[in-house]
Design a protein around this motif. Structure first.
Motif, short mmCIF file in Angstrom:
data_model
loop_
_atom_site.label_atom_id
_atom_site.label_comp_id
_atom_site.label_asym_id
_atom_site.label_seq_id
_atom_site.Cartn_x
_atom_site.Cartn_y
_atom_site.Cartn_z
N GLN A 1 26.61 -33.72 -73.81
CA GLN A 1 26.13 -32.38 -73.64
C GLN A 1 25.41 -31.74 -74.84
OE1 GLN A 1 29.20 -29.66 -72.80
NE2 GLN A 1 28.02 -27.95 -72.32
N VAL A 2 25.88 -32.29 -76.01
CA VAL A 2 25.28 -32.06 -77.30
C VAL A 2 23.94 -32.58 -77.47
CG1 VAL A 2 25.49 -32.26 -79.72
CG2 VAL A 2 27.51 -31.65 -78.56
N ARG A 3 23.78 -33.77 -76.99
CA ARG A 3 22.61 -34.41 -77.04
C ARG A 3 21.39 -33.81 -76.07
NH1 ARG A 3 25.58 -39.17 -76.95
NH2 ARG A 3 24.80 -39.88 -74.88
N VAL A 4 21.89 -33.69 -74.84
CA VAL A 4 20.88 -32.97 -73.89
C VAL A 4 20.48 -31.36 -74.40
CG1 VAL A 4 20.76 -31.94 -71.76
CG2 VAL A 4 21.82 -34.02 -71.97
N VAL A 5 21.60 -30.80 -75.00
CA VAL A 5 21.10 -29.33 -75.45
C VAL A 5 20.13 -29.28 -76.64
CG1 VAL A 5 22.09 -27.36 -76.37
CG2 VAL A 5 23.01 -28.13 -74.29
N THR A 6 20.49 -30.45 -77.45
CA THR A 6 19.70 -30.64 -78.78
C THR A 6 18.43 -31.02 -78.40
OG1 THR A 6 21.81 -31.13 -79.98
CG2 THR A 6 19.48 -31.71 -80.85
N LEU A 7 18.19 -31.81 -77.59
CA LEU A 7 16.73 -32.52 -77.06
C LEU A 7 16.11 -31.35 -76.50
CD1 LEU A 7 17.57 -35.91 -75.93
CD2 LEU A 7 16.50 -35.30 -78.03
N THR A 8 16.85 -30.45 -75.51
CA THR A 8 15.80 -29.39 -75.14
C THR A 8 15.66 -28.44 -75.83
OG1 THR A 8 17.41 -29.58 -72.82
CG2 THR A 8 16.45 -27.52 -73.24
N LEU A 9 16.48 -28.02 -76.91
CA LEU A 9 16.03 -27.24 -77.84
C LEU A 9 15.00 -27.45 -78.74
CD1 LEU A 9 19.46 -25.47 -79.17
CD2 LEU A 9 17.90 -24.48 -77.65
N SER B 1 11.62 -27.77 -76.30
CA SER B 1 11.19 -26.35 -76.21
C SER B 1 10.58 -25.73 -77.32
CB SER B 1 12.07 -25.74 -75.41
OG SER B 1 13.34 -25.48 -76.20
N SER B 2 11.37 -26.03 -78.45
CA SER B 2 10.83 -25.22 -79.53
C SER B 2 9.26 -25.57 -79.95
CB SER B 2 11.68 -25.59 -80.91
OG SER B 2 12.91 -24.86 -80.55
N THR C 1 13.33 -16.43 -77.49
CA THR C 1 14.42 -15.92 -76.46
C THR C 1 14.36 -17.18 -75.39
OG1 THR C 1 14.07 -13.77 -76.93
CG2 THR C 1 14.78 -14.09 -74.77
N LEU C 2 12.80 -17.37 -74.93
CA LEU C 2 13.09 -18.62 -74.04
C LEU C 2 13.71 -19.73 -74.38
CD1 LEU C 2 11.77 -19.49 -71.23
CD2 LEU C 2 9.44 -20.09 -72.52
N VAL C 3 13.59 -20.16 -75.58
CA VAL C 3 14.24 -21.46 -76.15
C VAL C 3 15.70 -21.05 -75.91
CG1 VAL C 3 14.72 -22.73 -78.09
CG2 VAL C 3 12.44 -22.06 -77.69
N LEU C 4 16.32 -20.19 -76.47
CA LEU C 4 17.74 -20.08 -76.20
C LEU C 4 18.13 -19.86 -74.82
CD1 LEU C 4 18.18 -16.92 -79.09
CD2 LEU C 4 18.57 -19.45 -79.22
N LEU C 5 17.26 -19.32 -73.88
CA LEU C 5 17.74 -19.48 -72.38
C LEU C 5 17.74 -20.55 -71.83
CD1 LEU C 5 15.93 -15.91 -71.35
CD2 LEU C 5 18.55 -16.29 -71.81
N LEU C 6 16.53 -21.39 -72.53
CA LEU C 6 16.74 -22.75 -72.18
C LEU C 6 17.73 -23.63 -72.55
CD1 LEU C 6 13.08 -23.62 -72.35
CD2 LEU C 6 14.26 -23.49 -70.12
N GLY C 7 18.13 -23.39 -73.72
CA GLY C 7 19.39 -24.06 -74.40
C GLY C 7 20.66 -23.87 -73.46
N LEU C 8 20.88 -22.42 -73.18
CA LEU C 8 22.00 -22.14 -72.54
C LEU C 8 21.97 -22.64 -71.16
CD1 LEU C 8 24.48 -20.10 -72.37
CD2 LEU C 8 23.11 -18.31 -71.76
#
Length: 540
Positions: free
Chosen positions: A17-25, A28-29, A203-210
């Motif tokens: 989960q940490v890897r997926v969220v980190t890569l998404t952030l 997306s950033s 905001t979009l990056v945070l929403l994508l991370g969430l």
């Protein structure tokens, strides 16, 4: 800092989960940053282009108006020229209504009149000269239209200005018209656009991370439950199952996992029952055969003692009977020992023991067999005692098995027995230079009743359980029994035991691979003549 890095690395490796969220952030950033840059760049370009178009239109109008107003003058020295120029600047600059620095119009008459009027007396004419610059004035003086962007303080603070200049044709000479238009509005609009884009992107990056965290949690949570359930199953809790919720793919995974666990439970229980029956059968048969074997042994001993009074064929039969009874008795002894290990009843009677005489006691009974097989037994032990907490009976049995097997497979070449200790562990290596082992057979040699070459004639007549019992004896001591071998280069067995009972081994003072392992394969020697008399049984 180091602890933080180690913790982060551990979390990265352990948590999907940490890897997926980190890569998404991160991804997306990067995308938002590129998008913000493109939007800001395009917005600034559009605003600047519009400002240029507006100033160009003003300048075209101003040039026509100036030419019209100065068309009545034929000489630059006429008294009304300067006043007309001031009126032109005043008109084109919008009068006194505009704030200082909001925009300037500069008219310069060649040679005679150099007039740079301003809307406010606060404007420093030297700053105006710096804003125009030699590149703009030279281009306009050459008859062309010039454009540039400058940063300066013309009385309203530091700001960017769009500077455009054009020549004006008159009867009395060359006149230059310059527009200095502030870009404050355009800069403010571009800044607002960049801020809006960045805020929206963040905001979009945070929403994508969430969103990634929520989606990953939905997927990872059943996997974690499955992993924990599998760990409990591997620990022996065969009744553990996953909860099945819904009818989606994850529910199908849970149902399939439960079905697999149920099948494994049935199979494991069935195998345990079979193994239990097998162990019981082996133990019962071994015990039950003891009584008739004792009776047969008594009769065989009597016949063997009187064999000289019988004919030659009967005498030979009595000898064969005695040898096979020895083998049968040895097999029963090994089966009983194996059954004790299977049942978990084997006990270690450890005591401080000097391994040097123990090695000699294990080797000496086999020298007769080695002489009959044409094998030289060489023993290398330290001069000082090597004391270790071991069960001397079991260790001696291990060494007799190893040396007996080495003699049997030595192919009439020397067998070396070495004892080495480093104070923490003691190791005994038995090295032969016979047929060796094929790749993968170094693990199979410890299986029960396994033989590398079933067609090969045996010299010792063992039961096939010796190495299986030996490795169990080594494990009971908390030690290692390992094998190495190569075709044509022989084999080496290494027994490593902790010096103090209960210590955990981390290494061995002897290498498992012998120093001469890289030598080329030896040429097989000539086989000697067959031995008429059968050798005595070797303890396994």
């Amino acid at each position: 800092m180091t602890l933080l890095l180690v913790t982060a690395e551990h979390t990265w490796r352990r948590s999907l989960q940490v890897r997926v969220v980190t890569l998404t952030l991160v991804v997306s950033s990067l995308l938002v940053a590129v998008f913000a840059y493109v939007v800001a760049y395009r917005s600034s370009s559009i605003l600047l282009e519009r400002a240029k178009q507006s100033v160009t239109a003003q300048m075209e109008f101003g040039r026509g108006y100036t030419e019209e107003q100065l068309a009545v003058f034929g000489k630059p020295y006429e008294p009304n020229v300067q006043g007309t120029l001031q009126d032109i600047v005043f008109y084109l600059g919008g009068g006194d209504a505009q704030d200082p620095g909001s925009g300037l119009v500069v008219v310069q008459a060649e040679d005679v009149v150099e007039l740079r009027p301003e809307k406010s007396r606060n404007v420093d004419m030297s700053v105006v000269d710096q804003v125009l610059g030699p590149d703009i004035t030279s281009a306009v003086d050459g008859g062309g239209v010039a454009t540039a962007i400058r940063s300066a303080d013309l009385g309203a603070g530091q700001a960017k200005y769009l500077v455009m200049g054009t020549p004006v044709g008159t009867k009395f000479g060359h006149v230059e018209l310059y527009y200095i238009e502030p870009l404050t509005t355009q800069d403010s609009a571009a800044t607002q656009i960049r801020t809006t884009v960045l805020a929206t992107g963040a905001t979009l990056v945070l929403l994508l991370g969430l969103l990634a965290a929520l989606v990953t949690r939905l997927v990872v949570r059943p996997v974690r439950v499955a992993a924990r359930t599998a760990q409990r199953l591997s620990a022996g809790l065969l009744d553990q199952r996953m909860a099945v919720t819904g009818e989606d793919d994850l529910a199908l995974l849970a149902a399939s996992f439960n079905q697999m666990a149920a099948n494994l439970q049935r199979q494991i229980v069935r195998l345990e029952d079979m193994s239990r029956l097998q162990r019981r059968f082996t133990s019962d048969v071994s015990h039950e055969l003891r009584t008739p074997l004792t009776t047969v042994r008594m009769a065989a001993d009597l016949i063997f003692a009187e064999r000289d009074r019988f004919p030659a064929d009967v005498s030979r039969t009595a000898e064969i009977l005695q040898t096979e009874l020895d083998r049968f008795e040895s097999l029963l002894t090994d089966l009983l020992e194996i059954s004790r290990y299977d049942a978990g009843f084997a006990m270690l009677d450890a005591e401080p023991t000097d391994l040097v005489p123990l090695v000699h006691r294990a080797v000496e009974p086999l020298r007769g067999l080695a002489d009959r097989c044409g094998v030289e037994l060489r023993v290398e032990v330290p001069a000082d005692p090597v004391i270790a907490d071991v069960d001397p009976r079991r260790v001696e049995r291990i060494l007799r098995n190893l040396v007996g097997n080495a003699v049997e497979h030595a192919e009439h070449r020397p067998v070396d027995v070495r004892l080495v200790s480093d104070g923490v562990a003691a190791a005994v290596a038995v090295r032969d230079r016979g047929v060796g082992l094929k790749p993968g057979e170094e693990k199979l040699v410890f299986n029960r009743f396994w033989r590398a070459d079933p067609s090969r004639a045996r010299q010792t007549g063992g039961t096939g359980l010796g190495l299986s019992i030996s490795i169990e004896d080594a494990r009971l001591h908390g030690g290692w029994l390992e094998a190495w071998g190569a075709p044509g280069q022989g084999a080496q067995f290494r027994l490593t035991l902790p010096v103090r009972a209960g210590d955990r081994l981390t290494g061995s003072p002897l290498r498992l691979v012998p120093d001469d392992a890289d030598l080329p394969a030896l040429t097989p020697p000539v086989q000697p003549r067959a031995i008429a008399q059968a050798p005595a049984e070797v303890p396994r």
